[in-house]
Design an enzyme around this catalytic site. Structure first.
Site, PDB file in Angstrom:
ATOM      1  N   ASP A  52      73.097  74.897   2.673  1.00  0.00           N
ATOM      2  CA  ASP A  52      73.404  74.019   1.558  1.00  0.00           C
ATOM      3  C   ASP A  52      74.770  73.373   1.812  1.00  0.00           C
ATOM      4  O   ASP A  52      75.756  74.076   2.026  1.00  0.00           O
ATOM      5  CB  ASP A  52      73.464  74.886   0.283  1.00  0.00           C
ATOM      6  CG  ASP A  52      73.371  74.052  -0.971  1.00  0.00           C
ATOM      7  OD1 ASP A  52      73.641  72.845  -0.888  1.00  0.00           O
ATOM      8  OD2 ASP A  52      73.035  74.621  -2.028  1.00  0.00           O
TER       9      ASP A  52
ATOM     10  N   GLU B 209      70.074  70.112   1.534  1.00  0.00           N
ATOM     11  CA  GLU B 209      69.644  71.501   1.644  1.00  0.00           C
ATOM     12  C   GLU B 209      68.507  71.628   2.637  1.00  0.00           C
ATOM     13  O   GLU B 209      67.677  70.724   2.737  1.00  0.00           O
ATOM     14  CB  GLU B 209      69.099  71.998   0.302  1.00  0.00           C
ATOM     15  CG  GLU B 209      70.129  72.401  -0.693  1.00  0.00           C
ATOM     16  CD  GLU B 209      69.462  72.873  -1.968  1.00  0.00           C
ATOM     17  OE1 GLU B 209      68.410  73.526  -1.877  1.00  0.00           O
ATOM     18  OE2 GLU B 209      69.985  72.569  -3.042  1.00  0.00           O
TER      19      GLU B 209
END
Length: 610
Positions: free
Chosen positions: A118, A209
């Site tokens: 992330d 992500e």
DNA sequence: GCGGATCAC
DNA sequence: TATGGTGATCCGC
């Protein structure tokens, strides 16, 4: 990572509170990203007070208040139902739950190393690369609503999803930047290129992500997962200058949770051992699990489930209280189970294409038709880009009160052109206008689902384009190397999209030469600003009296439609005080006269919005 | 299948 | 003054 301030029940009431709902309401107003990183040192009490006061009295606030009231009522029903169930014999439910848990346990796979990566405050981080001076000030990206903010801003209680005027109240010196999606996409591509080295079949979960299965990489290089992730994060930081956080676990669900624990620029591993995983889940707030939001959190809280460990003692009640799917989901949360299969996003099929826009409150019918026409044009572009037609068309509106309504219809054929989308959506809008007196909207959107692909070129699994029969073989991707796969696929899609847009434009050009009316109606130079949208030329339908796009073919089709549909005939009766026009086409005139419509001057078609 | 609702990002 | 857009899924009917 526990944060007792998150508990709505422990939120003290303000002294002036006239009733007890303000605790939960304020919690609701804090927004959905409360659990995001960077909030640990924030005085949530003070923040929620400021947000509350900034919002109080607005239509948005009233709507949130209404939702909060309903949720409170729902949790009260749940509590009562729980008490009722507990007086019954729950042995069979208990046995069933335990059987399911045992079955799940058999499926546990501890052989894979899955990671979730992330990017930290991604949009803000990319902006800081261009303007390093922003690193030292609180800053956020987004106009009306913030999409991201840097960690300095989070110290003030500023969060993504927050209205910017509220953020300014919390942090008056906050620097607001408009969002530049192309820039972020380009940077994301750099990051992905590195991730592909570690797992060529990685899965992009969103722009910032991704999930990777690094099992093979670990084995081939004889490295432990945490070392691999350390190296990958260092390489990403070195090469792209953006920092990422990562979670390492036996499956995607736990990896996703873990990636949030050492943000920013950190990583967290949950070992691939059953006991360690269950222990990790036991003390984890259910809200940290992807898929459990503010509403479900409160429902679970009302029966005493705050942490994933609390799920087990309540297992016999969950199906009856929340449904089978929810039970299964919660059972997996308790056991720390999740999918280990990670695959490129291109392999999963799209289910819908949609567009929507928010604007100042509009009640004027002609203005609403202009908005609908705008939405139809936007959706046509998106359908062309994604190469789909829809067999189902849905209209979405948000009233000025923030209440959301949707209506859907199955057109006689799959639709993708703006005029068709408009044509099928308009009756739904008209019906809403009829049903809701003084309807005022703040949002209007269109969605196509039940999609049919219109792809003319085939793209195989590795992103290689199959050339069209009459065109040159495409130069995309000469490299057969796995690590290029993501980028190749992207380029292939872009090339395909460009080709399709070209085809579309050729079609259009041809069409406009054949029927001049179409080129007028489909004005391609629509304003870029949805607030100053151009309206299409319109003719009134003689049957239902509603305006239609001023194109002979569409107009005649619409009249056919009106004559053939019982539902529309009912509308004719409803509006019988207005004298309908007779179509200028002789066949239509005959049908209209059969339908009992008196004949009038066919020249009486008029243009709307002009 | 439809409409409301929730959720993620 | 003022609270987003896109896509997915689930539930109840």
């Amino acid at each position: 990572m526990e944060c007792s301030g998150e508990n709505p029940a422990s939120d003290p009431q303000p002294e002036s509170a006239p009733d007890e709902e303000f605790g939960t309401l304020k919690y609701q107003l804090l927004g959905p990203s409360l659990t995001k990183a960077g909030q640990d040192s924030v005085d949530q009490q003070k923040v929620s007070e400021i947000i509350y006061n900034a919002s109080k009295g607005s239509k948005f606030f009233n709507h949130e208040q209404e939702r909060d009231r309903n949720l409170t009522l729902k949790t009260e029903r749940i509590v009562k139902e729980k008490a009722r169930l507990e007086r019954l014999d729950l042995n069979s439910e208990l046995r069933r739950a335990d059987e399911y848990l045992a079955e799940l346990e058999l499926s546990r796979d501890l052989s894979q190393h899955v990671i979730h990566v992330d990017c930290d405050a991604f949009f803000a981080a990319v902006e800081e690369l261009d303007r390093p001076e922003l690193k030292t000030v609180p800053m956020a990206v987004g106009k009306g609503v913030l999409t991201t903010c840097n960690y300095l801003a989070r110290k003030f209680g500023v969060r993504s999803g927050m209205a910017s005027f509220v953020a300014k109240k919390l942090c008056p010196q906050l620097v607001l930047l408009p969002q530049n999606y192309d820039k972020y996409t380009a940077k994301a591509k750099e990051v992905r290129a590195i991730m592909a080295e570690y797992d060529p079949l990685f899965e992009s979960a969103s722009i910032d992500e991704a999930y990777l299965n690094i099992t093979a990489y670990c084995n081939e290089n004889n490295l432990e997962p945490d070392e691999v992730v350390r190296r990958m994060r260092a390489e990403i930081l070195e090469t792209t200058k953006v920092s990422v956080s990562a979670g390492i676990a036996a499956n995607a669900k736990v990896a996703k949770i873990a990636s949030n624990l050492n943000k920013p620029n950190g990583q967290f591993q949950v070992p691939n051992e059953r006991e360690a995983i269950i222990e990790f889940m036991r003390d984890l707030s259910v809200r940290k699990v992807n898929g459990i939001g503010r509403v479900f959190e409160r429902e679970l809280e009302s029966i005493g489930v705050k942490k994933c460990g609390d799920i087990f003692p309540h297992r016999a009640l969950l199906t009856k209280l929340f449904g089978e799917k929810a039970f299964q989901f919660l059972a997996q949360c308790y056991l720390g189970l999740g999918r280990t299969k990670i695959e490129p996003i291109e392999t999963h099929e799209r289910k819908s294409v949609s567009t929507e826009t928010t604007f100042h409150d509009i009640g004027d019918k002609e203005e609403l038709r202009a908005k609908l026409w705008w939405a139809a044009q936007e959706l046509e572009k998106d359908l062309a880009r994604t190469q789909f037609k829809g067999r189902t068309l849905a209209l979405k509106v948000k009233l000025h009160t923030f209440e959301v309504l949707t209506r859907q219809t199955a057109p006689s054929r799959a639709v993708s052109l703006a005029k068709d989308l408009y044509y099928f959506a308009l009756p739904m809008l008209a019906k809403l206008e009829k049903d809701i007196p003084n309807m005022k909207l703040r949002l209007l959107g269109l969605r196509c689902s039940n999609l049919v692909s219109t792809q003319k070129v085939g793209i195989n699994f590795f992103g290689v384009v199959t050339p069209k029969p009459a065109t040159e073989p495409t130069p995309v991707s000469a490299s057969g190397v796995d690590t290029d796969h993501e980028i190749c696929a992207e380029e292939a899609f872009e090339a395909a999209a460009r080709q399709e847009i070209q085809d579309e434009m050729n079609d259009l050009e041809q069409l406009s030469q054949e029927t001049p009316a179409v080129s007028v109606a489909r004005r391609p130079e629509a304003s870029a600003d949805p607030e100053v949208v151009e309206a299409p030329p319109m003719w009134d339908c003689p049957i239902c009296t509603r305006p239609q796009i001023a194109d002979d073919r569409i107009f005649n089709e619409h009249v056919d439609f009106c004559l053939s549909r019982q539902t529309i005939r009912e509308v004719v009766q409803d509006t019988s005080e207005e004298t309908p026009l007779i179509p200028h086409n002789s066949r239509k005139r005959k049908m209209a006269s059969q339908a009992g419509i008196p004949e009038t001057d066919p020249k009486q078609k008029r243009l709307f919005f002009q």
